[in-house]
Design an enzyme around this catalytic site. Structure first.
Site, PDB file in Angstrom:
ATOM      1  N   GLY A  39      40.964  37.944  36.918  1.00 37.76           N
ATOM      2  CA  GLY A  39      42.192  38.683  36.646  1.00 37.76           C
ATOM      3  C   GLY A  39      41.856  40.015  36.013  1.00 37.76           C
ATOM      4  O   GLY A  39      40.752  40.200  35.489  1.00 37.76           O
TER       5      GLY A  39
ATOM      6  N   GLN B 208      42.888  47.620  31.193  1.00 38.65           N
ATOM      7  CA  GLN B 208      41.436  47.401  31.116  1.00 38.65           C
ATOM      8  C   GLN B 208      40.654  48.465  31.883  1.00 38.65           C
ATOM      9  O   GLN B 208      39.438  48.574  31.721  1.00 38.65           O
ATOM     10  CB  GLN B 208      41.071  45.993  31.629  1.00 38.65           C
ATOM     11  CG  GLN B 208      41.621  44.888  30.730  1.00 38.65           C
ATOM     12  CD  GLN B 208      41.224  43.508  31.201  1.00 38.65           C
ATOM     13  OE1 GLN B 208      41.874  42.943  32.056  1.00 38.65           O
ATOM     14  NE2 GLN B 208      40.129  42.978  30.677  1.00 38.65           N
TER      15      GLN B 208
ATOM     16  N   CYS C 223      36.855  37.439  28.657  1.00 38.88           N
ATOM     17  CA  CYS C 223      37.608  38.653  28.970  1.00 38.88           C
ATOM     18  C   CYS C 223      36.626  39.760  29.333  1.00 38.88           C
ATOM     19  O   CYS C 223      35.623  39.945  28.642  1.00 38.88           O
ATOM     20  CB  CYS C 223      38.436  39.076  27.756  1.00 38.88           C
ATOM     21  SG  CYS C 223      39.444  40.542  28.057  1.00 38.88           S
ATOM     22  N   LEU C 224      36.925  40.479  30.414  1.00 35.39           N
ATOM     23  CA  LEU C 224      36.030  41.557  30.845  1.00 35.39           C
ATOM     24  C   LEU C 224      35.932  42.660  29.792  1.00 35.39           C
ATOM     25  O   LEU C 224      34.965  43.421  29.804  1.00 35.39           O
ATOM     26  CB  LEU C 224      36.507  42.135  32.180  1.00 35.39           C
ATOM     27  CG  LEU C 224      36.461  41.155  33.364  1.00 35.39           C
ATOM     28  CD1 LEU C 224      37.089  41.789  34.606  1.00 35.39           C
ATOM     29  CD2 LEU C 224      35.032  40.721  33.651  1.00 35.39           C
TER      30      LEU C 224
ATOM     31  N   HIS D   3      47.031  35.134  29.822  1.00 39.15           N
ATOM     32  CA  HIS D   3      45.982  36.032  29.312  1.00 39.15           C
ATOM     33  C   HIS D   3      46.287  37.474  29.743  1.00 39.15           C
ATOM     34  O   HIS D   3      46.183  38.414  28.941  1.00 39.15           O
ATOM     35  CB  HIS D   3      44.634  35.553  29.861  1.00 39.15           C
ATOM     36  CG  HIS D   3      43.448  36.405  29.546  1.00 39.15           C
ATOM     37  ND1 HIS D   3      42.377  35.967  28.783  1.00 39.15           N
ATOM     38  CD2 HIS D   3      43.135  37.686  29.900  1.00 39.15           C
ATOM     39  CE1 HIS D   3      41.477  36.939  28.691  1.00 39.15           C
ATOM     40  NE2 HIS D   3      41.905  37.998  29.356  1.00 39.15           N
ATOM     41  N   GLU D   4      46.688  37.658  31.014  1.00 36.63           N
ATOM     42  CA  GLU D   4      46.955  39.016  31.523  1.00 36.63           C
ATOM     43  C   GLU D   4      48.235  39.604  30.928  1.00 36.63           C
ATOM     44  O   GLU D   4      48.268  40.799  30.596  1.00 36.63           O
ATOM     45  CB  GLU D   4      47.046  39.010  33.054  1.00 36.63           C
ATOM     46  CG  GLU D   4      45.817  38.488  33.798  1.00 36.63           C
ATOM     47  CD  GLU D   4      44.508  39.093  33.347  1.00 36.63           C
ATOM     48  OE1 GLU D   4      44.511  40.193  32.761  1.00 36.63           O
ATOM     49  OE2 GLU D   4      43.463  38.455  33.546  1.00 36.63           O
TER      50      GLU D   4
ATOM     51  N   HIS E 269      47.598  41.063  27.671  1.00 41.89           N
ATOM     52  CA  HIS E 269      47.012  42.413  27.758  1.00 41.89           C
ATOM     53  C   HIS E 269      48.107  43.477  27.856  1.00 41.89           C
ATOM     54  O   HIS E 269      47.993  44.552  27.254  1.00 41.89           O
ATOM     55  CB  HIS E 269      46.107  42.551  28.991  1.00 41.89           C
ATOM     56  CG  HIS E 269      44.694  42.097  28.799  1.00 41.89           C
ATOM     57  ND1 HIS E 269      43.851  42.621  27.844  1.00 41.89           N
ATOM     58  CD2 HIS E 269      43.956  41.177  29.467  1.00 41.89           C
ATOM     59  CE1 HIS E 269      42.669  42.036  27.933  1.00 41.89           C
ATOM     60  NE2 HIS E 269      42.700  41.147  28.912  1.00 41.89           N
TER      61      HIS E 269
HETATM   62  O1  GNR Z   1      37.530  36.826  34.467  1.00 41.50           O
HETATM   63  C1  GNR Z   1      38.234  36.282  33.610  1.00 41.50           C
HETATM   64  N1  GNR Z   1      38.134  34.943  33.414  1.00 41.50           N
HETATM   65  C2  GNR Z   1      39.023  34.234  32.622  1.00 41.50           C
HETATM   66  C3  GNR Z   1      38.679  32.933  32.298  1.00 41.50           C
HETATM   67  C4  GNR Z   1      39.511  32.159  31.534  1.00 41.50           C
HETATM   68  C5  GNR Z   1      40.702  32.676  31.102  1.00 41.50           C
HETATM   69  C6  GNR Z   1      41.064  33.970  31.405  1.00 41.50           C
HETATM   70  C7  GNR Z   1      40.234  34.746  32.170  1.00 41.50           C
HETATM   71  S1  GNR Z   1      40.700  36.366  32.587  1.00 41.50           S
HETATM   72  C8  GNR Z   1      39.125  37.105  32.760  1.00 41.50           C
HETATM   73  C9  GNR Z   1      39.253  38.538  33.247  1.00 41.50           C
HETATM   74  C10 GNR Z   1      40.008  39.354  32.226  1.00 41.50           C
HETATM   75  O2  GNR Z   1      39.533  39.793  31.218  1.00 41.50           O
HETATM   76  N2  GNR Z   1      41.278  39.565  32.474  1.00 41.50           N
HETATM   77  O3  GNR Z   1      42.022  40.255  31.585  1.00 41.50           O
HETATM   78 NI    NI Z   2      41.089  39.919  29.642  1.00 37.07          NI
END
Ligand code: GNR
Ligand code: NI
Length: 173
Positions: free
Chosen positions: A46, A51, A94-95, A136-137, A140
């Site tokens: 995601g 980001q 998270c990236l 999670h997104e 953000h």
């Molecule tokens: O790549 C991602 N893997 C992930 C694994 C578990 C829960 C959420 C994520 S999102 C993350 C990519 C990211 O930072 N998205 O904002």
């Molecule tokens: Ni993230």
């Protein structure tokens, strides 16, 4: 479809509240293309627009995890309209916080309202990894990171480590 540089903590851009998209145009389409290129290259499941430094309510998602069965999804102005009382715990990363993983508890199921790439409205139910990733997104888009769901001790430790790394990078440059 250029791959864009990722924004890392402690960059304060990650704390911005992203703005709703008013309608689809060439710029938003290009942003979505850049986000998919950046997300697949990383690789991640995601990505939120902030980001790559764009404070708009745009999310790209692909929880399929396999190259031969890509399931790209674009979420414009996503909103959670319902969540289950039942929680589930999942290891998140998270990236914007490379190589750090920790378990987070979130609602197990959510209902999601969003617009697609044609600005058409949808409402769907999500569970499992999909539900976790959506939450999670959307965090953000509201300037929230998964480490905000951890203890202050853990969060402070991660922020300190990345602040030090950023300072070392700046010193070298
Ligand atoms: O790549 C991602 N893997 C992930 C694994 C578990 C829960 C959420 C994520 S999102 C993350 C990519 C990211 O930072 N998205 O904002
Ligand atoms: Ni993230």
């Amino acid at each position: 479809m250029p791959v864009k540089p990722l924004v890392f903590i402690p960059d304060s851009q990650l704390r911005l509240i992203s703005k709703p998209v008013q309608g689809m145009d060439k710029d938003v389409r290009r942003l979505v293309d850049d986000m998919f290129a950046t997300m697949y290259k990383a690789p991640g499941i995601g990505l939120a627009a902030i980001q790559i430094g764009e404070p708009l309510r745009v999310v790209t998602l692909d929880v399929s995890r396999r190259d031969d069965t890509q399931e790209p999804m674009t979420l414009i102005n996503p909103e959670i309209t319902w969540h289950s009382e039942e929680l589930r715990e999942m290891e998140e990363g998270c990236l914007s916080i490379p190589d750090y993983y920790a378990s987070v508890e979130r609602p197990d199921k959510v209902r999601l309202k969003y617009r697609d790439i044609d600005f058409k409205e949808h409402e769907i139910e999500a569970d499992g990894v999909f539900a976790t990733c959506i939450q999670h997104e959307i965090d953000h888009l509201n300037g929230i990171l998964f480490i905000d769901h951890l203890s202050k001790l853990k969060r402070d430790r991660v922020m300190k480590k990345f602040t030090k790394l950023a300072r070392q990078r700046d010193d070298e440059a």
